[in-house]
Design a protein around this motif. Structure first.
Motif, PDB file in Angstrom:
ATOM      1  N   LYS A 131      -6.442   3.602   2.456  1.00 40.23           N
ATOM      2  CA  LYS A 131      -6.709   2.309   1.825  1.00 40.23           C
ATOM      3  C   LYS A 131      -5.407   1.560   1.576  1.00 40.23           C
ATOM      4  O   LYS A 131      -5.330   0.338   1.787  1.00 40.23           O
ATOM      5  CB  LYS A 131      -7.469   2.507   0.518  1.00 40.23           C
ATOM      6  N   ASN A 132      -4.373   2.272   1.140  1.00 40.99           N
ATOM      7  CA  ASN A 132      -3.077   1.636   0.933  1.00 40.99           C
ATOM      8  C   ASN A 132      -2.450   1.183   2.251  1.00 40.99           C
ATOM      9  O   ASN A 132      -1.737   0.175   2.290  1.00 40.99           O
ATOM     10  CB  ASN A 132      -2.133   2.602   0.215  1.00 40.99           C
ATOM     11  N   LEU A 133      -2.706   1.932   3.314  1.00 36.11           N
ATOM     12  CA  LEU A 133      -2.244   1.499   4.647  1.00 36.11           C
ATOM     13  C   LEU A 133      -2.885   0.179   5.038  1.00 36.11           C
ATOM     14  O   LEU A 133      -2.237  -0.697   5.618  1.00 36.11           O
ATOM     15  CB  LEU A 133      -2.587   2.562   5.689  1.00 36.11           C
ATOM     16  N   CYS A 134      -4.169   0.048   4.724  1.00 34.18           N
ATOM     17  CA  CYS A 134      -4.889  -1.197   5.021  1.00 34.18           C
ATOM     18  C   CYS A 134      -4.253  -2.358   4.264  1.00 34.18           C
ATOM     19  O   CYS A 134      -4.025  -3.438   4.831  1.00 34.18           O
ATOM     20  CB  CYS A 134      -6.356  -1.037   4.657  1.00 34.18           C
ATOM     21  N   LYS A 135      -3.955  -2.141   2.992  1.00 38.62           N
ATOM     22  CA  LYS A 135      -3.323  -3.186   2.179  1.00 38.62           C
ATOM     23  C   LYS A 135      -1.956  -3.562   2.753  1.00 38.62           C
ATOM     24  O   LYS A 135      -1.616  -4.746   2.849  1.00 38.62           O
ATOM     25  CB  LYS A 135      -3.187  -2.696   0.744  1.00 38.62           C
ATOM     26  N   GLU A 136      -1.189  -2.565   3.146  1.00 36.15           N
ATOM     27  CA  GLU A 136       0.136  -2.801   3.733  1.00 36.15           C
ATOM     28  C   GLU A 136       0.024  -3.588   5.031  1.00 36.15           C
ATOM     29  O   GLU A 136       0.810  -4.512   5.288  1.00 36.15           O
ATOM     30  CB  GLU A 136       0.829  -1.461   3.989  1.00 36.15           C
ATOM     31  N   ALA A 137      -0.949  -3.239   5.866  1.00 29.31           N
ATOM     32  CA  ALA A 137      -1.111  -3.914   7.154  1.00 29.31           C
ATOM     33  C   ALA A 137      -1.475  -5.381   6.969  1.00 29.31           C
ATOM     34  O   ALA A 137      -0.941  -6.256   7.662  1.00 29.31           O
ATOM     35  CB  ALA A 137      -2.177  -3.200   7.984  1.00 29.31           C
ATOM     36  N   VAL A 138      -2.375  -5.683   6.038  1.00 28.83           N
ATOM     37  CA  VAL A 138      -2.792  -7.069   5.811  1.00 28.83           C
ATOM     38  C   VAL A 138      -1.647  -7.865   5.193  1.00 28.83           C
ATOM     39  O   VAL A 138      -1.439  -9.032   5.527  1.00 28.83           O
ATOM     40  CB  VAL A 138      -4.046  -7.121   4.918  1.00 28.83           C
ATOM     41  N   ASN A 139      -0.883  -7.250   4.307  1.00 27.62           N
ATOM     42  CA  ASN A 139       0.228  -7.939   3.649  1.00 27.62           C
ATOM     43  C   ASN A 139       1.401  -8.190   4.590  1.00 27.62           C
ATOM     44  O   ASN A 139       2.075  -9.216   4.486  1.00 27.62           O
ATOM     45  CB  ASN A 139       0.732  -7.112   2.462  1.00 27.62           C
ATOM     46  N   LYS A 140       1.650  -7.254   5.521  1.00 26.58           N
ATOM     47  CA  LYS A 140       2.878  -7.313   6.321  1.00 26.58           C
ATOM     48  C   LYS A 140       2.639  -7.395   7.817  1.00 26.58           C
ATOM     49  O   LYS A 140       3.591  -7.451   8.588  1.00 26.58           O
ATOM     50  CB  LYS A 140       3.751  -6.097   5.997  1.00 26.58           C
ATOM     51  N   GLY A 141       1.375  -7.371   8.239  1.00 26.03           N
ATOM     52  CA  GLY A 141       1.069  -7.467   9.658  1.00 26.03           C
ATOM     53  C   GLY A 141       0.973  -6.125  10.347  1.00 26.03           C
ATOM     54  O   GLY A 141       0.272  -5.977  11.341  1.00 26.03           O
ATOM     55  N   ILE A 142       1.685  -5.136   9.828  1.00 29.51           N
ATOM     56  CA  ILE A 142       1.671  -3.796  10.401  1.00 29.51           C
ATOM     57  C   ILE A 142       2.055  -2.800   9.313  1.00 29.51           C
ATOM     58  O   ILE A 142       2.834  -3.123   8.410  1.00 29.51           O
ATOM     59  CB  ILE A 142       2.645  -3.690  11.606  1.00 29.51           C
ATOM     60  N   ALA A 143       1.472  -1.617   9.373  1.00 26.96           N
ATOM     61  CA  ALA A 143       1.800  -0.530   8.454  1.00 26.96           C
ATOM     62  C   ALA A 143       2.162   0.695   9.282  1.00 26.96           C
ATOM     63  O   ALA A 143       1.739   0.835  10.432  1.00 26.96           O
ATOM     64  CB  ALA A 143       0.614  -0.232   7.531  1.00 26.96           C
ATOM     65  N   TRP A 144       2.937   1.591   8.684  1.00 27.31           N
ATOM     66  CA  TRP A 144       3.430   2.759   9.415  1.00 27.31           C
ATOM     67  C   TRP A 144       3.123   4.040   8.656  1.00 27.31           C
ATOM     68  O   TRP A 144       3.301   4.130   7.443  1.00 27.31           O
ATOM     69  CB  TRP A 144       4.934   2.652   9.640  1.00 27.31           C
ATOM     70  N   LEU A 145       2.679   5.031   9.425  1.00 30.18           N
ATOM     71  CA  LEU A 145       2.417   6.365   8.897  1.00 30.18           C
ATOM     72  C   LEU A 145       3.289   7.343   9.661  1.00 30.18           C
ATOM     73  O   LEU A 145       3.286   7.355  10.897  1.00 30.18           O
ATOM     74  CB  LEU A 145       0.936   6.712   9.076  1.00 30.18           C
ATOM     75  N   ALA A 146       4.057   8.146   8.948  1.00 29.55           N
ATOM     76  CA  ALA A 146       4.961   9.120   9.582  1.00 29.55           C
ATOM     77  C   ALA A 146       4.388  10.519   9.432  1.00 29.55           C
ATOM     78  O   ALA A 146       3.939  10.904   8.346  1.00 29.55           O
ATOM     79  CB  ALA A 146       6.345   9.047   8.954  1.00 29.55           C
ATOM     80  N   ALA A 147       4.399  11.280  10.524  1.00 24.38           N
ATOM     81  CA  ALA A 147       3.945  12.673  10.498  1.00 24.38           C
ATOM     82  C   ALA A 147       5.154  13.573  10.262  1.00 24.38           C
ATOM     83  O   ALA A 147       6.196  13.418  10.920  1.00 24.38           O
ATOM     84  CB  ALA A 147       3.257  13.037  11.811  1.00 24.38           C
ATOM     85  N   TYR A 148       5.029  14.513   9.340  1.00 26.28           N
ATOM     86  CA  TYR A 148       6.124  15.442   9.053  1.00 26.28           C
ATOM     87  C   TYR A 148       5.538  16.746   8.516  1.00 26.28           C
ATOM     88  O   TYR A 148       4.346  16.822   8.176  1.00 26.28           O
ATOM     89  CB  TYR A 148       7.100  14.835   8.040  1.00 26.28           C
ATOM     90  N   VAL A 149       6.358  17.758   8.449  1.00 24.06           N
ATOM     91  CA  VAL A 149       5.923  19.072   7.973  1.00 24.06           C
ATOM     92  C   VAL A 149       6.661  19.391   6.682  1.00 24.06           C
ATOM     93  O   VAL A 149       7.895  19.272   6.607  1.00 24.06           O
ATOM     94  CB  VAL A 149       6.182  20.158   9.032  1.00 24.06           C
ATOM     95  N   GLU A 150       5.918  19.786   5.672  1.00 24.49           N
ATOM     96  CA  GLU A 150       6.496  20.157   4.388  1.00 24.49           C
ATOM     97  C   GLU A 150       5.736  21.350   3.825  1.00 24.49           C
ATOM     98  O   GLU A 150       4.502  21.344   3.788  1.00 24.49           O
ATOM     99  CB  GLU A 150       6.425  18.977   3.414  1.00 24.49           C
ATOM    100  N   GLU A 151       6.482  22.354   3.416  1.00 26.67           N
ATOM    101  CA  GLU A 151       5.902  23.568   2.847  1.00 26.67           C
ATOM    102  C   GLU A 151       4.845  24.187   3.775  1.00 26.67           C
ATOM    103  O   GLU A 151       3.803  24.656   3.339  1.00 26.67           O
ATOM    104  CB  GLU A 151       5.291  23.291   1.479  1.00 26.67           C
ATOM    105  N   GLY A 152       5.159  24.171   5.065  1.00 29.40           N
ATOM    106  CA  GLY A 152       4.276  24.792   6.037  1.00 29.40           C
ATOM    107  C   GLY A 152       2.991  24.057   6.315  1.00 29.40           C
ATOM    108  O   GLY A 152       2.053  24.626   6.897  1.00 29.40           O
ATOM    109  N   GLU A 153       2.930  22.770   5.955  1.00 34.27           N
ATOM    110  CA  GLU A 153       1.729  21.981   6.186  1.00 34.27           C
ATOM    111  C   GLU A 153       2.087  20.644   6.819  1.00 34.27           C
ATOM    112  O   GLU A 153       3.124  20.048   6.498  1.00 34.27           O
ATOM    113  CB  GLU A 153       0.969  21.726   4.877  1.00 34.27           C
ATOM    114  N   LEU A 154       1.235  20.190   7.741  1.00 38.01           N
ATOM    115  CA  LEU A 154       1.415  18.874   8.340  1.00 38.01           C
ATOM    116  C   LEU A 154       0.957  17.811   7.347  1.00 38.01           C
ATOM    117  O   LEU A 154      -0.154  17.880   6.832  1.00 38.01           O
ATOM    118  CB  LEU A 154       0.611  18.761   9.635  1.00 38.01           C
ATOM    119  N   ARG A 155       1.820  16.839   7.096  1.00 38.01           N
ATOM    120  CA  ARG A 155       1.495  15.770   6.156  1.00 38.01           C
ATOM    121  C   ARG A 155       1.780  14.421   6.797  1.00 38.01           C
ATOM    122  O   ARG A 155       2.479  14.329   7.808  1.00 38.01           O
ATOM    123  CB  ARG A 155       2.308  15.913   4.862  1.00 38.01           C
ATOM    124  N   PHE A 156       1.213  13.387   6.169  1.00 43.03           N
ATOM    125  CA  PHE A 156       1.433  12.023   6.640  1.00 43.03           C
ATOM    126  C   PHE A 156       1.918  11.180   5.463  1.00 43.03           C
ATOM    127  O   PHE A 156       1.358  11.241   4.368  1.00 43.03           O
ATOM    128  CB  PHE A 156       0.141  11.429   7.217  1.00 43.03           C
TER     129      PHE A 156
END
Length: 454
Positions: A124-149
């Motif tokens: 939902k926050n990504l949606c808000k970011e995209a409408v406010n700025k034209g594009i939103a970004w989600l980064a994939a990374y690994v922390e504590e042995g788990e895939l997170r975004f």
């Protein structure tokens, strides 16, 4: 300059840029770009910090030159139209829990682990970011042995696109400020990260140049059991508001500024009553400035014999102002593709009339949903890669869908009647998905199964 120096200069000018120089050039261009300015403006207007708050009032001074007069009444009224329109779109698409579906039940169970409540809120926050700025970004990374975004602010991301349609990335340069200690001294530094298909390189951004950071150089995308791995793709996922990556503010800023300005100017007129012309006769004072001060401070003025003060009033044109404000408000919701809940008769609408009122919002959100479906597909790539690398299954050929349950005002009685009339024509799951009392399809199906077992 000697011949040798001239030759060396020409060689230097024709030499190809290094990776650091190329990234620095891209960063400098992005930081001063109009696109980034619109991103910052979109966020500013969402926070109700419109241009009207910067307004100053001017008078004609000596030699006919304008000068600012801080003594003039300066009402600066900013209205939250941008926030309302943005929140409408986000709540319309993500106000109700969305569903992730896959044909493979095992893959669907794995996906449910990634799309918990935290991720739903982040979408939902990504949606808000995209409408406010034209594009939103989600980064994939690994922390504590788990895939997170992680959602990355769009004004920090410099995309290095591989194609003109902006669908594939060659790399991403992220620039961000942070405070760090150098010994006992606390300093603000600008860090830069160059993310590419093989990993990431860390830099410091100083004076328009990228200086390599030895501690963050050639880092892998992820590490499993001490072994470095790469996703073989840039782990940044774009979520666009539209194909042109233009924020909502681009379409409504002139109208929002016009509304703020006219409302503020009208407030100034009411407070100052500038339409009142004061006629002085035999004023016992030195200048008009002293007269205005006495009138403001003491509510009185001194006049000589046979003197007086006559005030000629011209009525304020409130009807014209209100008509203009109403027309501008209507144009705002038209251009912003939203629903004006203050329109006359809104509370009495139902059925077809209510759907017609939501037509523009629905149209805009349909395009937004398509863009988010593309982002969801890219998320699946990193989820599949992670599941394979960690030995939890090879789902490379499996697909999944993101189903958004739009939150529209409806006549519940009509909706329930329609669901009942569809019994036998549609599947039970389809009927439950459209029932106004069902918030989670999976939870409701579980409850029905539990009742049937009793």
């Amino acid at each position: 300059m000697t011949k040798t120096e001239e030759i060396n200069r020409q060689i230097q000018e024709c030499a190809p840029l290094s990776a650091a120089e190329a990234c620095a050039a891209e960063a400098a261009e992005f930081l001063r770009s109009e696109k980034r300015e619109w991103m910052l403006a979109g966020q500013r207007y969402y926070e109700n910090q419109g241009d009207i708050l910067r307004r100053r009032r001017w008078i004609i001074g000596e030699n006919g030159l304008p000068r600012e007069d801080p003594t003039l009444t300066n009402c600066r009224i900013s209205h939250g139209f941008v926030r309302k329109l943005v929140d409408q779109k986000c709540q319309y698409l993500f106000g109700r829990p969305f569903t992730v579906r896959a044909e493979n039940p095992e893959f669907e169970r794995e996906l449910c682990g990634f799309f918990g409540q935290e991720m739903r809120n982040r979408m939902k926050n990504l949606c808000k970011e995209a409408v406010n700025k034209g594009i939103a970004w989600l980064a994939a990374y690994v922390e504590e042995g788990e895939l997170r975004f992680l959602k990355i602010p769009a004004e920090q991301v410099v995309p290095l696109w591989a194609d003109e349609e902006h669908t594939r990335l060659d790399g991403v340069l992220r620039l961000y400020r942070r405070e760090e200690y150098r010994g006992k001294e606390k300093r603000e530094v600008v860090r830069a990260e160059h993310w590419h298909r093989g990993g990431t390189d860390g830099y410091f951004y100083r004076d328009g140049k990228l200086v390599p950071d030895p501690e963050r150089w050639e880092m892998p995308h992820l590490t499993i059991d001490g072994k470095p791995y790469s996703f073989q793709e840039v782990p940044f996922i774009p979520f666009k508001y539209n194909e042109e990556e233009m924020p909502l503010l681009r379409f409504i800023k002139p109208l929002a500024d016009d509304y703020d300005l006219l409302k503020s100017e009208d407030a100034n007129n009411l407070l100052d009553s500038p339409n009142a012309v004061m006629v002085l006769t035999n004023y016992d004072g030195e200048d008009l400035g002293e007269f205005r001060r006495n009138l403001a401070q003491y509510k009185a003025v001194k006049v000589s014999d046979n003197g007086g003060l006559d005030i000629k009033n011209a009525p304020l044109s409130t009807d014209a102002v209100n008509a203009h404000l109403e027309r501008t408000r209507k144009d705002l919701y038209e251009a912003g593709r939203g629903v004006d809940t203050q329109r006359e008769g809104f509370g009495n609408l139902s059925g077809v009339a209510l759907k017609f009122l939501y037509a523009d919002l629905d149209l805009d959100c349909s395009g937004l949903e398509t863009e988010f479906a593309a982002g969801f597909e890219k998320m699946l790539f990193f989820i599949r890669s992670w599941l394979f690398l960690t030995g939890r299954g090879d789902f490379s050929g499996e697909g999944a869908r993101l189903i958004l349950n739009r939150d529209i005002l409806i006549n519940e009685a009509e909706a329930i009647e329609s669901c009942a009339a569809s019994e036998g024509l549609l599947s039970r799951e389809t009927i439950l998905e459209n029932h106004p009392w069902v918030e989670s399809l999976g939870m409701e199906l579980g409850r029905l199964e539990k009742e049937n077992r009793q």
